[in-house]
Design an enzyme around this catalytic site. Sequence first.
Site, PDB file in Angstrom:
ATOM      1  N   TYR A  24      -9.999  -9.691  -7.475  1.00  0.00           N
ATOM      2  CA  TYR A  24      -9.048  -9.739  -8.582  1.00  0.00           C
ATOM      3  C   TYR A  24      -9.295 -10.915  -9.513  1.00  0.00           C
ATOM      4  O   TYR A  24      -8.767 -10.932 -10.620  1.00  0.00           O
ATOM      5  CB  TYR A  24      -7.622  -9.815  -8.030  1.00  0.00           C
ATOM      6  CG  TYR A  24      -7.248  -8.612  -7.220  1.00  0.00           C
ATOM      7  CD1 TYR A  24      -7.014  -7.388  -7.833  1.00  0.00           C
ATOM      8  CD2 TYR A  24      -7.161  -8.670  -5.832  1.00  0.00           C
ATOM      9  CE1 TYR A  24      -6.694  -6.259  -7.094  1.00  0.00           C
ATOM     10  CE2 TYR A  24      -6.837  -7.551  -5.087  1.00  0.00           C
ATOM     11  CZ  TYR A  24      -6.608  -6.353  -5.723  1.00  0.00           C
ATOM     12  OH  TYR A  24      -6.301  -5.247  -4.986  1.00  0.00           O
ATOM     13  N   ARG A  74      -0.949  -1.550  -6.916  1.00  0.00           N
ATOM     14  CA  ARG A  74      -1.264  -2.679  -6.027  1.00  0.00           C
ATOM     15  C   ARG A  74      -2.211  -3.632  -6.758  1.00  0.00           C
ATOM     16  O   ARG A  74      -2.031  -4.849  -6.722  1.00  0.00           O
ATOM     17  CB  ARG A  74      -1.897  -2.146  -4.744  1.00  0.00           C
ATOM     18  CG  ARG A  74      -2.253  -3.202  -3.700  1.00  0.00           C
ATOM     19  CD  ARG A  74      -2.594  -2.483  -2.396  1.00  0.00           C
ATOM     20  NE  ARG A  74      -3.326  -3.291  -1.448  1.00  0.00           N
ATOM     21  CZ  ARG A  74      -2.758  -4.116  -0.569  1.00  0.00           C
ATOM     22  NH1 ARG A  74      -1.447  -4.265  -0.569  1.00  0.00           N
ATOM     23  NH2 ARG A  74      -3.489  -4.787   0.298  1.00  0.00           N
ATOM     24  N   HIS A 101      -4.293  -8.953   3.162  1.00  0.00           N
ATOM     25  CA  HIS A 101      -5.747  -8.946   3.336  1.00  0.00           C
ATOM     26  C   HIS A 101      -6.141  -9.902   4.461  1.00  0.00           C
ATOM     27  O   HIS A 101      -5.665 -11.031   4.515  1.00  0.00           O
ATOM     28  CB  HIS A 101      -6.450  -9.404   2.056  1.00  0.00           C
ATOM     29  CG  HIS A 101      -6.406  -8.394   0.952  1.00  0.00           C
ATOM     30  ND1 HIS A 101      -6.612  -8.715  -0.377  1.00  0.00           N
ATOM     31  CD2 HIS A 101      -6.173  -7.053   0.969  1.00  0.00           C
ATOM     32  CE1 HIS A 101      -6.521  -7.631  -1.118  1.00  0.00           C
ATOM     33  NE2 HIS A 101      -6.260  -6.610  -0.321  1.00  0.00           N
ATOM     34  N   HIS A 130      -2.421   2.926  -5.648  1.00  0.00           N
ATOM     35  CA  HIS A 130      -3.266   1.749  -5.432  1.00  0.00           C
ATOM     36  C   HIS A 130      -3.495   0.988  -6.731  1.00  0.00           C
ATOM     37  O   HIS A 130      -3.723  -0.225  -6.707  1.00  0.00           O
ATOM     38  CB  HIS A 130      -4.593   2.160  -4.810  1.00  0.00           C
ATOM     39  CG  HIS A 130      -5.189   1.108  -3.925  1.00  0.00           C
ATOM     40  ND1 HIS A 130      -4.644   0.750  -2.708  1.00  0.00           N
ATOM     41  CD2 HIS A 130      -6.279   0.305  -4.089  1.00  0.00           C
ATOM     42  CE1 HIS A 130      -5.366  -0.198  -2.161  1.00  0.00           C
ATOM     43  NE2 HIS A 130      -6.357  -0.489  -2.983  1.00  0.00           N
ATOM     44  N   ARG A 172       0.840  -1.192   0.000  1.00  0.00           N
ATOM     45  CA  ARG A 172       0.000   0.000   0.000  1.00  0.00           C
ATOM     46  C   ARG A 172       0.882   1.252   0.000  1.00  0.00           C
ATOM     47  O   ARG A 172       2.042   1.207   0.427  1.00  0.00           O
ATOM     48  CB  ARG A 172      -0.905   0.022   1.227  1.00  0.00           C
ATOM     49  CG  ARG A 172      -1.855  -1.168   1.354  1.00  0.00           C
ATOM     50  CD  ARG A 172      -2.658  -1.073   2.640  1.00  0.00           C
ATOM     51  NE  ARG A 172      -3.607  -2.172   2.795  1.00  0.00           N
ATOM     52  CZ  ARG A 172      -3.342  -3.318   3.428  1.00  0.00           C
ATOM     53  NH1 ARG A 172      -2.138  -3.490   3.972  1.00  0.00           N
ATOM     54  NH2 ARG A 172      -4.253  -4.257   3.527  1.00  0.00           N
ATOM     55  N   LYS A 207      -1.876  -2.263   8.171  1.00  0.00           N
ATOM     56  CA  LYS A 207      -2.969  -1.724   8.976  1.00  0.00           C
ATOM     57  C   LYS A 207      -2.908  -2.283  10.392  1.00  0.00           C
ATOM     58  O   LYS A 207      -2.563  -3.441  10.607  1.00  0.00           O
ATOM     59  CB  LYS A 207      -4.315  -2.086   8.330  1.00  0.00           C
ATOM     60  CG  LYS A 207      -4.554  -1.383   6.994  1.00  0.00           C
ATOM     61  CD  LYS A 207      -5.920  -1.752   6.429  1.00  0.00           C
ATOM     62  CE  LYS A 207      -6.192  -0.998   5.130  1.00  0.00           C
ATOM     63  NZ  LYS A 207      -7.523  -1.333   4.561  1.00  0.00           N
TER      64      LYS A 207
END
Length: 293
Positions: A274, A242, A265, A239, A145, A169
């Site tokens: 995706y 990514r 994720h 992004h 990210r 995150k």
Amino acid sequence: MIDKFQDYLRLERNYSMRTVDEYGKDLRQFESYFTSLESGLSWTEVDSDIIRGWMESMIDRGNTATSVKQRLSAVRSFYRFLLFKGWVSSDPSRGVENPKTPKPLPTFVKEKDMERLLDLQMWGDDYRDVLTHTILVILYDTGVRASELIRLNLGDVDMARMEVRVTGKRNKQRVLPFGDDMRSAIERYLVARSGLSVVDGGEALLLTVKGRRLDYFQLRRIVRDALGRVTAQKKRSPHVLRHTFATAMLNHDAALQGVQKLLGHESMATTEIYTHTTFERVRRVYKTAHPRG
């Protein structure tokens, strides 16, 4: 009743005339629909099935889920008004679900365009060009990210093991492998970086020309301008790279679970978006396996 509702929106809720007119248009359209089903049918007799049928008829005529949702919102507001006035005893729209709006597919850059963009012949030897090339390589080769990239410190990169430690995150860390191309790009960048006068952010991997840690807005502008060299698509953010990383991995037969871990994720459902963008992989499997492919 529709006229009274429009007066209420305009005089008591201070809605714009445009919005009031749109509500009236949507409600009269619905009224026309249910009275065509049965002459004399009134708003007090409408049930949830009639509303669902109206929604289905709009979708069948080519209306988008978003527009149907907006018209359903008008009906819901109207029934809340009727209930408030005591003109109906129940709200048939309450049990009706919104139509599902399809999620937009991720935007990505074609592999051939990325190969052109990452070719060193496209870039000069000055610090800005070396920095830009390094950013593109890291984003495309790891799928990190933007926030993770600008937080990278020198100590997070292990050149010997060809691994980078990323803080994602909620400060969760993951270790990502990288290849020879990325190692070469970083080595070239570190030589250029050594000539800077570091003002602050001495531990930061990526520095501006003025020796400060790169921030998000600077990163976004660098990537946007760089991608503009090979694609005219509107979305040209970090992004997007990514998404490009994930799409390339799946197109080259990477397991979805492995891509999930690389991207950081928590849910497989997030990674599964995706799978809709990897048609070239499906085409390749088809041509290889099918006797008439």
